[in-house]
Design a protein around this motif. Structure first.
Motif, short mmCIF file in Angstrom:
data_model
loop_
_atom_site.label_atom_id
_atom_site.label_comp_id
_atom_site.label_asym_id
_atom_site.label_seq_id
_atom_site.Cartn_x
_atom_site.Cartn_y
_atom_site.Cartn_z
N SER A 69 0.88 -1.17 0.00
CA SER A 69 0.00 0.00 0.00
C SER A 69 0.91 1.21 0.00
N ILE A 70 0.56 2.21 -0.77
CA ILE A 70 1.46 3.35 -0.86
C ILE A 70 0.88 4.59 -0.18
N PRO A 71 1.73 5.26 0.61
CA PRO A 71 1.29 6.43 1.37
C PRO A 71 0.92 7.57 0.43
N ASN A 72 -0.06 8.36 0.84
CA ASN A 72 -0.46 9.51 0.05
C ASN A 72 -1.10 10.54 0.95
N SER A 73 -1.43 11.69 0.38
CA SER A 73 -1.98 12.77 1.19
C SER A 73 -3.46 12.98 0.93
N ASN A 75 -5.93 10.59 1.69
CA ASN A 75 -6.78 9.80 2.57
C ASN A 75 -7.64 8.74 1.86
N VAL A 76 -7.08 8.14 0.84
CA VAL A 76 -7.69 7.00 0.17
C VAL A 76 -6.58 6.00 -0.11
N GLY A 77 -6.83 4.74 0.17
CA GLY A 77 -5.81 3.73 -0.03
C GLY A 77 -5.46 3.51 -1.49
N TYR A 98 3.62 8.34 -11.18
CA TYR A 98 4.51 7.51 -11.98
C TYR A 98 5.49 6.75 -11.09
N GLU A 119 12.11 -0.56 5.37
CA GLU A 119 11.27 -0.23 4.22
C GLU A 119 11.31 1.27 4.00
N TYR A 120 11.16 1.67 2.75
CA TYR A 120 11.05 3.11 2.54
C TYR A 120 10.03 3.42 1.46
N ASN A 121 9.50 4.61 1.54
CA ASN A 121 8.60 5.12 0.53
C ASN A 121 9.01 6.53 0.21
N LEU A 122 9.42 6.74 -1.04
CA LEU A 122 9.81 8.08 -1.44
C LEU A 122 8.79 8.60 -2.43
N ILE A 123 8.19 9.72 -2.09
CA ILE A 123 7.22 10.35 -2.99
C ILE A 123 7.78 11.69 -3.44
N ASN B 72 0.63 9.43 4.28
CA ASN B 72 0.63 8.28 5.18
C ASN B 72 -0.29 7.22 4.63
N SER B 73 -0.32 6.06 5.29
CA SER B 73 -1.13 4.95 4.78
C SER B 73 -2.34 4.69 5.65
N ASN B 121 8.90 13.68 -0.25
CA ASN B 121 8.52 13.14 1.04
C ASN B 121 9.08 11.75 1.14
N ILE B 123 9.43 8.56 3.55
CA ILE B 123 8.94 7.91 4.75
C ILE B 123 9.69 6.60 4.93
#
Lengths: 137, 137
Positions: A69-73, A75-77, A98, A119-123, B72-73, B121, B123
């Motif tokens: 699942s990817i984080p976002n701003s 508020n929807v998965g 992308y 783990e990391y998530n780069l946006i 966020n997730s 961003n 995370i």
DNA sequence: AACAATATTAGAATTAGTCTAAATTTATAT
DNA sequence: ATATAAATTTAGACTAATTCTAATATTGTT
């Protein structure tokens, strides 16, 4: 054609038709779909499909490492079939997300000031190629 | 004591008591609060406060670059007074989100494959110092 | 002080997601 | 194969976050 049934069996997930179709959809739509998008696309194929099944299924897939699942701003998965380390670029104009490869200074497994990173998530955000061309004119 | 009224005026935001208190709260609580946390903390001070005001205010602050919303997730908005480039580390165990500095290979303003990056961003996820110590025992 | 513009408010509406219990499907053991 | 148990799916009620809306309050300007 990939054998999604086998992919599920390998992860010890019993391959119901719902699960197979959800996995196939995510593989073939690498646009980080939402539950609603998955539902709308699959309901013609599985007319009895319930959103609850999609929520359950995505939770199981995530837990077993089949998807992320990817984080976002907003508020929807959003969900991603691509679980290998990669980053996301979100266009401020067209809003598309992308996949891009960025050489991150951090590697999974390393310690940063005593924090164990696994783990990391780069946006990244900005303006994409296409929009950039478009606004130049 | 910071002059929040002046900070708001500088950004051409008229400094209502609600806006001042919300900005002050975010400055003094660097734990990436949610709307609900802000509301619960400020309602004793401003008994007529409505959540709508907080939503409006955070949107204005974000648009003017006073704060940032952080991805966020969990499908709840989190806000950060710290707008300078920095990263977040989320502990898998205690769920706390820490600010950390990571030397990212990417710099704001650069192009990656034609994508113009103007914000990022990062995370990181894993186990924090404290939890790490705790589970060792 | 009068008026216009802006901000705040309460409450209704919407939307994503969870919970629950019943119905269906699948797997297991005879 | 059949009965039974276990797992999965389903619909609908429920909750929580957010948005919409229209009325009210506040602020700024002549």
């Amino acid at each position: 054609m990939k054998d999604y049934t086998q992919i599920l069996r390998n992860k010890k997930i019993s391959p119901s038709i719902q699960r197979i179709k959800i996995l196939e959809f995510l593989d073939q739509h690498r646009t980080h779909p939402t539950v609603d998008e998955i539902f709308t696309s699959l309901i013609p194929i599985i007319p009895t499909l319930s959103k609850m099944t999609i929520y359950n299924t995505l939770k199981i897939f995530s837990a077993k490492g089949l998807i992320k699942s990817i984080p976002n701003s907003e508020n929807v998965g959003h969900y991603d079939f691509n679980v290998s380390p990669h980053s996301h670029f979100k266009c401020r104009l067209c809003k598309k997300v992308y996949d891009i490869d960025v050489d991150l200074g951090v590697t999974i497994g390393t310690d940063i000031d005593g924090y164990k990173v696994d783990e990391y998530n780069l946006i990244l955000e900005g303006v994409c190629k296409e929009c950039n061309e478009r606004i130049k004119k």
